[in-house]
Design an enzyme around this catalytic site. Structure first.
Site, PDB file in Angstrom:
ATOM      1  N   ASP A 357      47.647 -26.296  28.213  1.00  0.00           N
ATOM      2  CA  ASP A 357      46.559 -25.450  27.745  1.00  0.00           C
ATOM      3  C   ASP A 357      47.051 -24.150  27.123  1.00  0.00           C
ATOM      4  O   ASP A 357      46.365 -23.554  26.290  1.00  0.00           O
ATOM      5  CB  ASP A 357      45.605 -25.127  28.903  1.00  0.00           C
ATOM      6  CG  ASP A 357      44.810 -26.345  29.341  1.00  0.00           C
ATOM      7  OD1 ASP A 357      44.721 -27.294  28.545  1.00  0.00           O
ATOM      8  OD2 ASP A 357      44.300 -26.353  30.473  1.00  0.00           O
ATOM      9  N   ASP A 480      41.766 -34.179  25.280  1.00  0.00           N
ATOM     10  CA  ASP A 480      42.763 -35.007  25.974  1.00  0.00           C
ATOM     11  C   ASP A 480      42.223 -35.613  27.261  1.00  0.00           C
ATOM     12  O   ASP A 480      42.925 -36.374  27.928  1.00  0.00           O
ATOM     13  CB  ASP A 480      44.048 -34.208  26.244  1.00  0.00           C
ATOM     14  CG  ASP A 480      43.897 -33.125  27.311  1.00  0.00           C
ATOM     15  OD1 ASP A 480      42.752 -32.827  27.715  1.00  0.00           O
ATOM     16  OD2 ASP A 480      44.934 -32.563  27.736  1.00  0.00           O
TER      17      ASP A 480
END
Length: 674
Positions: A357, A480
């Site tokens: 992230d 994702d």
């Protein structure tokens, strides 16, 4: 290319002029003629070529030529002068009876001037390429390329080189594009003439130009200069739009180093023009005027993402107080795969485990140099210092986009930023793949979106045209969580993997029909209540939630098929269920019901997959068996990693907690057909 220039001459006067080889001087003969002139003739030394427009009706060497209102003398020089004013031309004017009325004399100094770049993109600065002033995409294209100097030559007390207005290490020069000023002519220009390099105010915000401190006249000097010189004068910047550059005399070359300062972005196409002008004096105290300008064009190289199908170089993962088993499994997988592992320890990550992230790895490329560049997300969790402190360095660049704090949401984390392998869509080839981001549904009024500054940056890179998917239906909101790509030996060279509740229910119904309805999910997890297959199938609320999730994934499936040119045979549905949680604003959003197997790490032919803790049949996890069956047909090896407590319960998985830097494409971005 011919550069025409109007030249004023007067009868009964001698005019001095500098003519750049390859340019043309245009003299209006009628304007410079004495009153009552009817004819003229021209005489010159051997080094001067001239023609007359319109062309005379009879040979010019036989008799004087009739003078009319639009007679123009076109003068060219074929080679550079050895000395000032060493070439002569005279125009004789005659009256009606062909009596001499006056004579205009021109003393000419010829110089060769060429500002050169690597316009043919072979890593060498060629001489006076006809295409150096323009830029064209494609394998038959042309135009020079410029890198953003976003690495740091210093490993300590560092900052990106582009933030420094000087060159402190000679090694920094390789990050810049060489531009060469080539001149040939007398030892000095005639008095008052000078060369000036200049740039527009708009372009000056995106580039700096430095000059070599001494002329590069022989090989020994070049080598000595490379290792010992410290100073490279700054020529152009946002504060200096124009500056005189030395004319060295004789046959000379001066190297300049062009430094990119910013990537293409909204309001900046990436194109830069740099100009070199020869200025002519008019009179003492008055400004000089340009009589010749040579222009080169460069384009800033885009930041390029790397898909799962490219070879890994280095794997990044965080060490935290509670992920020892996860870290051990990752170490084994990376070692088995033969790649390098970089562990970000807790004193660096401060408990932030979400490596995916925080950053996205990419690279920039040119014919003369290439290096990786990390894009730092605006999420700014406790990992915020890692990319700058640990990654930025020599030949490792750094770029970020800063958003207003209130604009940043979970969708700005880079689990929400992926890229496809190369694809062809309706005849249009995307040789570097296409960027994939997640946003709110088009009709949503209060949905979350990736912040505008990041989207603007991604779109402006141009070579990996982005696709926007609907990911706001997820609690975390990352693409994702429901999709990834894996390499394949056939078809398009990859498969798109999609989470599929339908595939999950099909598998569980099959287990029920085969008499395994009492097999349990989550068995052996002391902190998790086991659920039987039959209990799962009888949960009507969960079924309804997964019907909603499937509709969201199907919407994205259709977008991906359309935008990536995929068929159903290019897609593999993975048996994954979700459940809905109530968000902060009382909205329902989805999380994985059991570890989300699509959220995997792809290391060549080895896959690191979240261990799903599915129902066991004959001692084997049915979900793992199904996954292996689907992947091993592609020649891929599945390793299941227990991330349940340390990642899954925190709403992330293997991919969220890791990152991979990959090799660059062999394909050169400037060969993309636009």
């Amino acid at each position: 290319m011919t550069h025409p220039r109007t030249l004023r001459v007067d009868y009964d006067q001698t005019t001095g002029a500098v003519c750049v080889v390859g340019s043309e001087l245009n003299v209006n003969l009628n304007r410079s003629a004495p009153p009552s002139s009817r004819f003229f003739s021209v005489k010159c030394t051997y080094s001067v070529q001239y023609s007359i427009s319109p062309s005379p009706q009879q040979p010019t060497h036989v008799s004087p030529i009739p003078l009319n209102g639009n007679s123009v003398l076109l003068i060219r020089m074929s080679r550079a002068s050895q000395q000032e004013n060493d070439s002569k031309l005279s125009v004789w004017y005659y009256g009606e009876s062909r009596e001499v009325l006056g004579r205009a004399v021109l003393h000419l100094t010829a110089v060769e001037i060429s500002l050169d770049v690597d316009a043919d993109r072979d890593g060498v600065v060629e001489r006076n390429n006809a295409n150096k002033g323009s830029w064209k995409w494609g394998p038959n294209g042309h135009g020079a390329i410029l890198l953003v100097n976003c690495d740091s030559e210093w490993a300590y007390r560092k900052k990106p080189d582009r933030e420094q207005d000087s060159i402190s290490k000679v090694s920094d020069l390789k990050d810049m594009s060489v531009m060469v000023l080539r001149t040939r002519g007398p030892a000095n220009l005639p008095e008052g003439y000078k060369l000036t390099m200049h740039i527009s105010q708009g372009d000056a915000e995106s580039v700096r130009v430095f000059r070599s401190g001494i002329p590069q006249t022989n090989t020994l000097q070049k080598h000595l200069y490379k290792y010992f010189v410290k100073g490279y004068p700054l020529v152009l910047s946002s504060e200096v739009l124009s500056q005189e550059v030395p004319y060295l005399g004789g046959v000379a070359e001066t190297n300049f180093y062009v430094e990119g300062l910013r990537f293409p972005d909204k309001g900046f196409s990436g194109f830069i023009r740099i100009n070199l002008s020869l200025l002519e004096p008019i009179a003492t105290g008055l400004p000089e005027t340009p009589i010749f300008t040579d222009t080169v064009m460069l384009r800033v190289a885009p930041w390029i993402m790397t898909p799962n199908t490219l070879r890994p170089v280095e794997v990044f993962v965080c060490s935290t107080s509670d992920n020892y088993q996860f870290l051990k499994s990752m170490k084994n997988l990376v070692a088995k795969s033969g790649y390098k592992l970089k562990i970000c320890h807790e004193y660096e990550n401060r408990g932030d485990r979400w490596m995916q992230d925080e950053v996205e790895f990419g690279y920039i490329d040119s014919p003369h140099h290439r290096f990786p560049v990390v894009l730092d997300s605006p999420r700014n969790g406790k990992l915020l210092d890692f990319p700058y402190d640990e990654l930025l360095g020599p030949d490792f660049g750094y770029v970020t986009r800063v958003a207003q704090r209130e604009d940043v949401s979970s969708l700005d984390s880079f689990g929400n930023l992926e890229v496809s392998p190369p694809v062809t869509v309706n005849g249009k080839h995307y040789p570097l793949g296409r960027i994939i981001i997640g946003v709110a549904f088009p009709t949503a009024t209060k949905g979350r979106n990736m912040t505008k500054v990041v989207q603007d940056f991604l779109w402006a890179q141009k070579v990996q045209e982005p696709i926007a998917l609907f990911s706001d239906w997820l609690y975390v909101g990352h693409v994702d969580e429901f999709m990834t790509f894996v390499p394949a030996p056939d078809r398009k060279g990859f498969r798109l993997l999609l989470a599929s509740p339908d595939a999950g229910y099909k598998l569980f119904r099959g287990l029920h029909n085969d008499g395994h309805g009492q097999a349990k999910l989550f068995e052996g997890l002391g902190h998790e209540e086991p659920v039987t297959v039959d209990e799962l199938l009888n949960d009507g609320g969960l079924q309804a939630e997964n019907n909603y999730v499937q509709s969201c994934i199907d919407w994205n499936r259709d977008v991906l098929k359309r935008e990536l040119g995929l068929d159903d045979q290019d897609i593999i549905d993975l048996p994954i269920l979700f459940k809905l949680l109530v968000g902060k604003q009382k909205e329902y959003r989805a999380v994985a019901y059991y570890p989300d197997m699509v959220n995997m790490i792809v290391l060549g032919r080895n896959l690191g997959i979240p261990k799903p803790f599915g129902p066991k049949v004959n001692g084997c996890c049915a979900l793992e068996a199904e996954m292996c069956s689907l992947m091993e047909g592609l020649g891929l090896s599945c390793t299941f990693i227990d991330d349940f407590a340390s990642y899954h319960k925190l709403l992330g998985e293997v991919h969220c907690g890791s990152n991979v830097r990959r090799e660059a494409f062999d394909f050169k971005w400037w060969n993309v057909e636009m």
